[in-house]
Design a protein around this motif. Structure first.
Motif, PDB file in Angstrom:
ATOM      1  N   THR A  40       0.823  -1.212   0.000  1.00 45.86           N
ATOM      2  CA  THR A  40       0.000   0.000   0.000  1.00 45.86           C
ATOM      3  C   THR A  40       0.857   1.261   0.000  1.00 45.86           C
ATOM      4  O   THR A  40       2.004   1.256   0.438  1.00 45.86           O
ATOM      5  CB  THR A  40      -0.932   0.030   1.224  1.00 45.86           C
ATOM      6  OG1 THR A  40      -0.135  -0.030   2.416  1.00 45.86           O
ATOM      7  CG2 THR A  40      -1.896  -1.144   1.212  1.00 45.86           C
ATOM      8  N   ASN A  41       0.250   2.323  -0.495  1.00 42.00           N
ATOM      9  CA  ASN A  41       0.899   3.623  -0.504  1.00 42.00           C
ATOM     10  C   ASN A  41      -0.173   4.679  -0.341  1.00 42.00           C
ATOM     11  O   ASN A  41      -1.289   4.517  -0.863  1.00 42.00           O
ATOM     12  CB  ASN A  41       1.666   3.846  -1.800  1.00 42.00           C
ATOM     13  CG  ASN A  41       2.579   5.046  -1.733  1.00 42.00           C
ATOM     14  OD1 ASN A  41       3.197   5.290  -0.704  1.00 42.00           O
ATOM     15  ND2 ASN A  41       2.658   5.797  -2.813  1.00 42.00           N
ATOM     16  N   TYR A  42       0.167   5.753   0.371  1.00 36.83           N
ATOM     17  CA  TYR A  42      -0.826   6.772   0.690  1.00 36.83           C
ATOM     18  C   TYR A  42      -0.293   8.171   0.417  1.00 36.83           C
ATOM     19  O   TYR A  42       0.908   8.432   0.534  1.00 36.83           O
ATOM     20  CB  TYR A  42      -1.211   6.697   2.172  1.00 36.83           C
ATOM     21  CG  TYR A  42      -1.840   5.390   2.582  1.00 36.83           C
ATOM     22  CD1 TYR A  42      -1.071   4.332   3.036  1.00 36.83           C
ATOM     23  CD2 TYR A  42      -3.223   5.218   2.498  1.00 36.83           C
ATOM     24  CE1 TYR A  42      -1.645   3.123   3.393  1.00 36.83           C
ATOM     25  CE2 TYR A  42      -3.809   4.021   2.862  1.00 36.83           C
ATOM     26  CZ  TYR A  42      -3.014   2.972   3.315  1.00 36.83           C
ATOM     27  OH  TYR A  42      -3.603   1.788   3.675  1.00 36.83           O
ATOM     28  N   ALA A  43      -1.207   9.061   0.106  1.00 36.61           N
ATOM     29  CA  ALA A  43      -0.857  10.471   0.047  1.00 36.61           C
ATOM     30  C   ALA A  43      -0.499  10.926   1.460  1.00 36.61           C
ATOM     31  O   ALA A  43      -1.078  10.445   2.437  1.00 36.61           O
ATOM     32  CB  ALA A  43      -2.024  11.287  -0.484  1.00 36.61           C
ATOM     33  N   ASP A  44       0.433  11.842   1.544  1.00 34.47           N
ATOM     34  CA  ASP A  44       0.862  12.322   2.864  1.00 34.47           C
ATOM     35  C   ASP A  44      -0.312  12.868   3.674  1.00 34.47           C
ATOM     36  O   ASP A  44      -0.352  12.740   4.898  1.00 34.47           O
ATOM     37  CB  ASP A  44       1.932  13.410   2.704  1.00 34.47           C
ATOM     38  CG  ASP A  44       3.260  12.846   2.252  1.00 34.47           C
ATOM     39  OD1 ASP A  44       4.107  13.633   1.769  1.00 34.47           O
ATOM     40  OD2 ASP A  44       3.468  11.620   2.367  1.00 34.47           O
ATOM     41  N   SER A  45      -1.260  13.470   2.992  1.00 29.56           N
ATOM     42  CA  SER A  45      -2.378  14.117   3.669  1.00 29.56           C
ATOM     43  C   SER A  45      -3.315  13.137   4.370  1.00 29.56           C
ATOM     44  O   SER A  45      -4.116  13.541   5.217  1.00 29.56           O
ATOM     45  CB  SER A  45      -3.166  14.964   2.682  1.00 29.56           C
ATOM     46  OG  SER A  45      -3.656  14.168   1.624  1.00 29.56           O
ATOM     47  N   VAL A  46      -3.240  11.853   4.007  1.00 30.52           N
ATOM     48  CA  VAL A  46      -4.160  10.875   4.601  1.00 30.52           C
ATOM     49  C   VAL A  46      -3.447   9.783   5.391  1.00 30.52           C
ATOM     50  O   VAL A  46      -4.105   8.931   5.998  1.00 30.52           O
ATOM     51  CB  VAL A  46      -5.061  10.227   3.526  1.00 30.52           C
ATOM     52  CG1 VAL A  46      -5.766  11.308   2.712  1.00 30.52           C
ATOM     53  CG2 VAL A  46      -4.293   9.285   2.632  1.00 30.52           C
ATOM     54  N   LYS A  47      -2.133   9.797   5.382  1.00 26.96           N
ATOM     55  CA  LYS A  47      -1.379   8.769   6.108  1.00 26.96           C
ATOM     56  C   LYS A  47      -1.775   8.748   7.574  1.00 26.96           C
ATOM     57  O   LYS A  47      -1.880   9.787   8.223  1.00 26.96           O
ATOM     58  CB  LYS A  47       0.118   9.024   5.974  1.00 26.96           C
ATOM     59  CG  LYS A  47       0.709   8.567   4.670  1.00 26.96           C
ATOM     60  CD  LYS A  47       2.212   8.818   4.619  1.00 26.96           C
ATOM     61  CE  LYS A  47       2.789   8.374   3.293  1.00 26.96           C
ATOM     62  NZ  LYS A  47       4.234   8.682   3.178  1.00 26.96           N
ATOM     63  N   GLY A  48      -1.995   7.541   8.070  1.00 26.93           N
ATOM     64  CA  GLY A  48      -2.369   7.386   9.474  1.00 26.93           C
ATOM     65  C   GLY A  48      -3.857   7.530   9.733  1.00 26.93           C
ATOM     66  O   GLY A  48      -4.320   7.235  10.838  1.00 26.93           O
ATOM     67  N   ARG A  49      -4.587   7.988   8.720  1.00 28.86           N
ATOM     68  CA  ARG A  49      -6.038   8.169   8.896  1.00 28.86           C
ATOM     69  C   ARG A  49      -6.847   7.255   7.978  1.00 28.86           C
ATOM     70  O   ARG A  49      -7.927   6.812   8.351  1.00 28.86           O
ATOM     71  CB  ARG A  49      -6.426   9.623   8.608  1.00 28.86           C
ATOM     72  CG  ARG A  49      -5.760  10.636   9.510  1.00 28.86           C
ATOM     73  CD  ARG A  49      -6.346  12.039   9.302  1.00 28.86           C
ATOM     74  NE  ARG A  49      -6.127  12.546   7.954  1.00 28.86           N
ATOM     75  CZ  ARG A  49      -7.113  12.914   7.122  1.00 28.86           C
ATOM     76  NH1 ARG A  49      -8.375  12.821   7.498  1.00 28.86           N
ATOM     77  NH2 ARG A  49      -6.822  13.394   5.926  1.00 28.86           N
ATOM     78  N   PHE A  50      -6.329   7.013   6.784  1.00 23.33           N
ATOM     79  CA  PHE A  50      -7.046   6.190   5.796  1.00 23.33           C
ATOM     80  C   PHE A  50      -6.336   4.844   5.644  1.00 23.33           C
ATOM     81  O   PHE A  50      -5.110   4.754   5.754  1.00 23.33           O
ATOM     82  CB  PHE A  50      -7.055   6.877   4.428  1.00 23.33           C
ATOM     83  CG  PHE A  50      -7.918   8.104   4.343  1.00 23.33           C
ATOM     84  CD1 PHE A  50      -8.464   8.699   5.467  1.00 23.33           C
ATOM     85  CD2 PHE A  50      -8.187   8.676   3.097  1.00 23.33           C
ATOM     86  CE1 PHE A  50      -9.255   9.842   5.371  1.00 23.33           C
ATOM     87  CE2 PHE A  50      -8.969   9.801   2.991  1.00 23.33           C
ATOM     88  CZ  PHE A  50      -9.498  10.386   4.122  1.00 23.33           C
ATOM     89  N   THR A  51      -7.137   3.827   5.333  1.00 24.80           N
ATOM     90  CA  THR A  51      -6.587   2.495   5.085  1.00 24.80           C
ATOM     91  C   THR A  51      -7.260   1.903   3.854  1.00 24.80           C
ATOM     92  O   THR A  51      -8.488   1.815   3.797  1.00 24.80           O
ATOM     93  CB  THR A  51      -6.815   1.567   6.277  1.00 24.80           C
ATOM     94  OG1 THR A  51      -6.221   2.133   7.454  1.00 24.80           O
ATOM     95  CG2 THR A  51      -6.193   0.198   6.026  1.00 24.80           C
ATOM     96  N   ILE A  52      -6.440   1.507   2.901  1.00 18.86           N
ATOM     97  CA  ILE A  52      -6.954   0.844   1.709  1.00 18.86           C
ATOM     98  C   ILE A  52      -6.786  -0.662   1.888  1.00 18.86           C
ATOM     99  O   ILE A  52      -5.790  -1.130   2.446  1.00 18.86           O
ATOM    100  CB  ILE A  52      -6.236   1.337   0.433  1.00 18.86           C
ATOM    101  CG1 ILE A  52      -6.905   0.772  -0.821  1.00 18.86           C
ATOM    102  CG2 ILE A  52      -4.756   1.010   0.467  1.00 18.86           C
ATOM    103  CD1 ILE A  52      -6.381   1.377  -2.126  1.00 18.86           C
TER     104      ILE A  52
END
Length: 117
Positions: A59-71
């Motif tokens: 998985t990889n996340y935008a910095d703005s959602v890291k720690g809050r969103f989970t795919i």
């Protein structure tokens, strides 16, 4: 014909949670062979990548959602999910899922997420 149907959007207060789903059908190759990505587009802004999950489950996340969103993905159900916690006003956007495999790329119709008090 490939169809991606997003669901789970809605109106939520800041700090709340939503879980988006994207169910896929009509694809030629195994669902597990596709990379899956969530994008979003806020009014007046360009579409941006939110989160992606590879065939291997990386998985990889935008910095703005890291720690809050989970795919996550459920290959048995041909579905990709986006769990969104601690939502902020800036998360308001239309969220789209994308199914990709080499040159192939398919989009859903989008689901609206509105974060408002």
């Amino acid at each position: 014909q490939v169809q991606l149907v997003e669901s789970g959007g809605g109106l939520v207060q800041p700090g709340g949670s939503l879980r988006l789903s994207c169910a896929a059908s009509g694809f030629t190759f195994s669902f597990s062979s596709y990379g899956l990505t969530w994008y979003r587009q806020a009014p007046g802004k360009e579409r941006e990548l939110v989160a992606t999950i590879t065939r291997a489950g990386n998985t990889n996340y935008a910095d703005s959602v890291k720690g809050r969103f989970t795919i996550s993905r459920d290959n048995a159900k041909n579905t990709v999910y986006l769990q969104m916690n601690s939502l902020k006003l800036d998360d308001t956007a239309v969220y789209y899922c994308n199914l990709g495999r080499y040159a192939l790329s398919y989009w859903g119709q989008g689901t609206q997420v509105t974060v408002s008090s």
